[in-house]
Design a protein around this motif. Structure first.
Motif, short mmCIF file in Angstrom:
data_model
loop_
_atom_site.label_atom_id
_atom_site.label_comp_id
_atom_site.label_asym_id
_atom_site.label_seq_id
_atom_site.Cartn_x
_atom_site.Cartn_y
_atom_site.Cartn_z
N VAL A 657 0.84 -1.21 0.00
CA VAL A 657 0.00 0.00 0.00
C VAL A 657 0.87 1.25 0.00
O VAL A 657 0.64 2.19 -0.77
CB VAL A 657 -0.95 -0.02 1.22
N LEU A 658 1.89 1.25 0.85
CA LEU A 658 2.76 2.43 0.94
C LEU A 658 3.47 2.67 -0.38
O LEU A 658 3.53 3.81 -0.87
CB LEU A 658 3.77 2.22 2.07
N ARG A 659 4.03 1.61 -0.98
CA ARG A 659 4.78 1.79 -2.22
C ARG A 659 3.89 2.30 -3.34
O ARG A 659 4.29 3.21 -4.10
CB ARG A 659 5.41 0.44 -2.60
N ARG A 660 2.69 1.79 -3.44
CA ARG A 660 1.82 2.18 -4.56
C ARG A 660 1.21 3.56 -4.35
O ARG A 660 1.10 4.35 -5.30
CB ARG A 660 0.73 1.13 -4.75
N ILE A 661 0.80 3.89 -3.13
CA ILE A 661 0.17 5.21 -2.93
C ILE A 661 1.21 6.32 -3.08
O ILE A 661 0.90 7.42 -3.57
CB ILE A 661 -0.53 5.28 -1.56
N ARG A 662 2.46 6.05 -2.69
CA ARG A 662 3.50 7.05 -2.93
C ARG A 662 3.67 7.32 -4.41
O ARG A 662 3.77 8.48 -4.85
CB ARG A 662 4.82 6.56 -2.34
N ARG A 663 3.71 6.24 -5.20
CA ARG A 663 3.89 6.39 -6.64
C ARG A 663 2.70 7.12 -7.26
O ARG A 663 2.87 7.99 -8.13
CB ARG A 663 4.07 5.01 -7.26
N LEU A 664 1.50 6.80 -6.85
CA LEU A 664 0.31 7.44 -7.41
C LEU A 664 0.22 8.90 -7.00
O LEU A 664 -0.16 9.77 -7.81
CB LEU A 664 -0.94 6.68 -6.96
N VAL A 683 -5.54 9.12 1.77
CA VAL A 683 -4.52 9.57 2.73
C VAL A 683 -5.14 9.77 4.10
O VAL A 683 -4.61 9.30 5.12
CB VAL A 683 -3.85 10.85 2.22
N THR A 684 -6.26 10.47 4.18
CA THR A 684 -6.89 10.71 5.48
C THR A 684 -7.40 9.42 6.12
O THR A 684 -7.23 9.20 7.32
CB THR A 684 -8.03 11.71 5.33
N GLY A 713 5.98 4.31 7.99
CA GLY A 713 6.35 5.04 6.79
C GLY A 713 5.17 5.79 6.19
O GLY A 713 5.32 6.92 5.71
N PHE A 714 3.99 5.17 6.17
CA PHE A 714 2.80 5.85 5.68
C PHE A 714 2.49 7.07 6.55
O PHE A 714 2.21 8.17 6.03
CB PHE A 714 1.63 4.87 5.69
N LEU A 715 2.54 6.89 7.87
CA LEU A 715 2.15 7.97 8.78
C LEU A 715 3.12 9.13 8.73
O LEU A 715 2.71 10.30 8.77
CB LEU A 715 2.04 7.42 10.20
N PHE A 716 4.43 8.86 8.66
CA PHE A 716 5.41 9.93 8.69
C PHE A 716 5.62 10.57 7.33
O PHE A 716 5.72 11.80 7.23
CB PHE A 716 6.74 9.40 9.24
#
Length: 935
Positions: A657-664, A683-684, A713-716
């Motif tokens: 989830v973290l890797r894909r949402i960062r890229r998007l 995000v929220t 990582g997602f939170l920070f």
């Protein structure tokens, strides 16, 4: 036309078999009953008013007998044992090159267990088969009606036990070579349906026949003892022998099995359909022909025969499953693998068919437009011959008692095979010579003699070739048995013509025409796309990327170029093998009309299916952006990803989830003026979701360190965006405060999180690590803390200097019994998460350690001078004066920083000015002094 057999026609044969059974078993018993019953079955089948034509699948003898009978009888109606709902497809065989398979396919099930999907039924068709000759005759002869009477494909699965998935078929034994294995997969996991499945269903009987026949496989036994003798038999003898064999296998099968009940239901089904058609059409039974397997010709169900008074079979309605129909390419290897035939048996049958046709002078039937077949035969009517009834039994008795006739051309044929196999072996890298050809010839004759055969068969020849030529096996080289299959007929591969393809497949070929390639070929072809010089090829490139996503690996393979978010290559190179993967392309056409429609449906299923996850939905979003460029679909899938994330109760997919949402997020921030609504909601929602699950994830043993690191990582990493969208930072602080892990790696992660929040300074982290190394009870577990710090680089990349420092300290102070077992775990951790952690560690190590070997002797680790002491140190000397002068000379910025920190004028202290600040923060002042002094 032969005269119908009467009840007493086979009385002499019945008496002979009964006497033999009595002498063998010392009295009449079950054996006598079986033998006498076999004669009764033959008598019954041949005495039926509707002529029954028994066949065996892919049998040249059956095909030849069918050609002879069709030319003499000229039936007006042919009832064929094949799934009745496949009939509309038979006309499309004109546009194909045999062998092909008629297929029924269903991906969306209604009335069947979901675990069975997708469902697929195939019926292979070869030219050397009786069913193809009947189909070609019926479709090419005016006034002839072809009626398929077997159960529908829906009933094939209705009659399957619900507690087990339908089996695609028995795997072939002894697959030879990678080529054969590849072609054997043409049918996939489809359930095979064929006319004339004639094989013992009593394992002990089959083993007995193979042992005494001195053969290895049932196909070889059938070819030796049934197929070749029946090739030259007349029509009546052929029918009697086939029914006799079918009756034998039927009477020696296990009773009460599910397959037995299913076979009898099929026979009731077929006779019911025949009766219904005769009643509706008014056709005369003497003008009809019923083509079925020899096993079903010996049926004893109550509905057997037109004169039966039993009621029709109660046929259940079909389910609501939507079936799609088409033709897929087949091959000899695929047929052998589907039905458990010996490797090469179908190729040998094709060679036998060609030889028998040329030797008999018959012209087989062929559909107009058929590619790769022999010319279609004449349609002239031949007057039927009349055979006296008393001669019928004599023919059967004579055939069973007479030895097989020898063919005088066999020696020349064997000699030609031996010469050709040596030539073919030399081409494939074997050191074969004329001596090997002589050895193969003599060994073939020797093997035939050892197996009590009058002449060598292709199977004897293949065994002899393997023995004499295949002295060694090199990787990647075709084995000799495979070369024999190629020599004796080859693994012929069928092809579905353009006109018989579904709309999607035709659309794909049309849209790829600008490439200038013949995509129907089975060879791999290279396509070069200069999208800068030829912008018109952009549509081909888009289609190829979509095909790569929906077709199996190898159908389309990119050699150069890539398609990622926000990037399009200006030059691409592809390897295309659509002809080799024609089956997959055809089955793709069952799902939609265009590739875009199929891809959109699959992305929706991935996001809305029962096993959908937030990470999978984000992957669907990314694919929709890369391949379809559909904002509507992206918004729909993104909203679904938000729903799935909020509903998840585990954090197993947090790294994905973290890797894909960062890229998007990076893509949308770079290409769109505003962030899409679903991204903001994700995000929220993710911020609140992971804050809620964080304390539990720290404690649960099932949740790994990597998953917790990804949550942090997602939170920070998305904290600033989440706060700008209305999230509350206190929620994260409370979640970290409520976390109390026990595992050392998770404790290190918690320390890193507290440091990121400003709750634990770097000096505190160093103090914690010093305490761990000073405690001998904790030293063995210290590598686990280090693993936690390595995972902490994901949420807190600023800890890279501290991680390098801690790892260096660990290498210097840990004893070897602790350090050496930990090194493999460290390497494994860095390999798994190298994309994130290793670049940070390498860059920091490059800045920290000296660049030359000579500088290493005088190098002092920078962290040795930064450890805080228990009492404040005073900075004096010239450096201290410089610090005082620097702070006193610039009071305005110092006052601004103090006000920002909420100190106000209190920083000046009773001593006033810079002196108080230096005393309050000695470590900082010392560091500034070092910089100013140039040390």
């Amino acid at each position: 036309m032969s005269a119908p057999a009467t009840v007493g026609t086979f009385s002499a044969l019945r008496e002979q078999l009964t006497d033999a059974a009595t002498a063998f078993a010392d009295g009449p018993d079950a054996l006598a009953g079986i033998l006498a019953g076999m004669v009764d079955d033959v008598d019954r089948a041949l005495g039926e008013r509707l002529e029954i034509f028994p066949v065996c699948h892919h049998s040249p003898a059956s095909a030849l007998a069918m050609v002879r009978r069709l030319r003499r009888k000229q039936p007006r109606v042919i009832y064929l044992e094949l799934c009745e709902d496949l009939q509309p497809l038979l006309g499309e065989l004109r546009n194909c090159r045999l062998p092909v398979a008629v297929q029924a396919f269903a991906s969306q099930l209604d009335g069947f267990p979901a675990a069975w999907g997708p469902l697929s039924v195939i019926a292979p068709v070869t030219e050397a088969s009786a069913e193809y000759q009947a189909i070609a005759y019926a479709l090419e002869t005016p006034g002839v009606e072809l009626v398929l009477v077997d159960r529908s494909t829906d009933h094939v699965f209705q009659w399957s036990p619900r507690d087990e998935a339908p089996s695609p078929g028995e795997p072939a034994s002894g697959e030879s070579g990678a080529d054969a294995g590849e072609q054997a997969a043409l049918h996939g996991d489809a359930v095979g349906v064929e006319i004339g499945d004639l094989r013992p269903r009593f394992a002990e009987l089959e083993a007995h026949l193979l042992h005494h026949g001195k053969v290895r496989h049932w196909s070889e036994w059938w070819d030796q003892y049934v197929e070749r003798p029946l090739t030259v038999a007349d029509h009546d003898t052929y029918r009697q022998v086939m029914v006799l064999i079918g009756s034998l296998f039927r009477r020696l099968r296990p009773a009460g099995s599910v397959r037995t009940d299913r076979d009898e239901d099929r026979e009731r089904y077929m006779w019911t359909r025949i009766r219904q058609h005769l009643a509706a059409s008014g056709a005369a039974p003497e003008d009809c022909l019923y083509v079925c397997g020899a096993f079903h010709a010996a049926s004893r169900v109550e509905q057997f025969g037109l004169d039966s008074t039993a009621p029709n079979f109660d046929i259940s309605p079909r389910t609501a499953t939507r079936w799609r129909y088409g033709l897929i390419p087949s091959s000899h290897s695929a047929i052998e693998a589907q039905f458990g035939l010996a490797p090469g048996s179908v190729s040998i049958a094709a060679a036998t068919w060609t030889k028998a046709v040329s030797g008999s002078g018959l012209t087989p039937y062929r559909l107009d437009g058929q590619r790769g077949g022999t010319p279609r035969g004449r349609r002239g009517r031949v007057e039927p011959e009349t055979v006296p009834a008393e001669a019928v039994s004599d023919r059967l008795v004579g055939f069973l008692a007479a030895p097989p006739a020898l063919d005088g051309l066999d020696e020349a044929e064997l000699r030609r095979w031996c010469v050709d196999i040596v030539r073919l072996a030399r081409r494939n890298g074997y050191l074969a010579s004329t001596a090997d050809a002589i050895a193969v010839f003599e060994t073939s004759i020797l093997l035939a003699g050892l197996r009590n055969r009058a002449r060598p068969t292709p199977y004897d020849f293949a065994d002899a070739a393997v023995t004499c030529i295949e002295k060694d096996v090199a990787p990647g080289r075709r084995d000799v048995r495979r070369l024999c299959e190629i020599l004796l007929g080859g693994d012929r591969i069928g092809q579905v013509g353009y006109d018989a393809l579904p709309p999607l497949a035709r659309d794909v070929l049309d849209r790829l025409q600008p490439l200038g390639l013949d995509l129907e070929k089975r060879t791999v072809q290279r396509a070069l796309l200069d999208l800068h010089g030829k912008p018109e090829l952009a549509g081909c490139a888009d289609l190829l990327w979509m095909l790569r996503h929906v077709l199996p690996p190898g159908a389309v393979r990119p050699i150069m170029g890539e398609r990622r978010l926000g990037h399009r290559s200006i030059q691409e190179s592809w390897d295309l093998a659509l002809g080799r993967h024609q089956r997959a392309l055809i089955e793709l056409g069952y799902e939609g009309v265009t590739v875009e429609q199929v891809l959109e449906q699959r992305l929706r299923r991935a996001a809305h299916g029962p096993g959908a996850t937030a990470a999978g939905a984000l992957a669907a979003v990314e694919d929709a952006i890369r391949l379809l460029d559909s904002p509507r679909l992206v918004d729909e899938l993104g909203a679904r990803a938000v729903e799935l994330l909020a509903a998840e109760r585990t954090v197993d997919d947090a790294p994905r989830v973290l890797r894909r949402i960062r890229r998007l997020l990076a893509h949308h921030q770079a290409t769109a003026p505003t962030l899409p609504a679903w991204c903001a909601a994700f995000v929220t929602t993710g911020y609140a979701h992971y804050c809620t699950l964080l304390p539990t994830a720290f404690v649960e043993e099932e949740t790994g360190v990597r998953q917790v690191g990804a949550m942090l990582g997602f939170l920070f990493s998305l904290e600033s965006l989440a706060l700008s969208l209305g999230c509350d930072r206190s929620q994260l602080e409370l979640a970290v405060g409520q976390s109390h892990p026990q595992a050392p790696a998770k404790v290190a992660l918690l320390w890193a999180a507290r440091h990121q929040l400003g709750l634990l300074p770097l000096t505190g982290l160093r103090a914690q690590c010093r305490e761990l190394l000073a405690n001998p009870l904790v030293v063995p577990a210290f590598p686990q803390y280090l693993s936690g710090f390595v995972h902490a680089l994901e949420p807190v990349p600023g800890l890279a200097p501290f991680v390098v420092e801690t790892m260096s300290t660990a290498f210097a102070r840990l004893p070897d019994p602790v350090l050496l077992p930990w090194l493999p775990n460290l390497v494994t951790t860095l390999r798994q998460h190298g994309a994130e952690a290793v670049p940070l560690l390498v860059r920091e190590a490059g800045r920290t350690f000296p660049g030359t070997l000579s500088a290493l002797d005088s190098w002092v680790p920078p962290w040795q001078g930064t450890a805080s002491t228990a009492t404040p140190r005073r900075v004096g000397g010239a450096a201290g004066q410089q610090v005082h002068a620097l702070l006193a000379g610039h009071p305005e910025p110092v006052d601004a920083v103090a006000e920002l920190l909420g100190v106000g004028d209190g920083w000046r202290g009773p001593r006033g000015g810079a002196a108080a600040l230096v005393e309050a923060h000695p470590s900082t002042a010392e560091a500034v002094a070092v910089l100013l002094s140039g040390r």
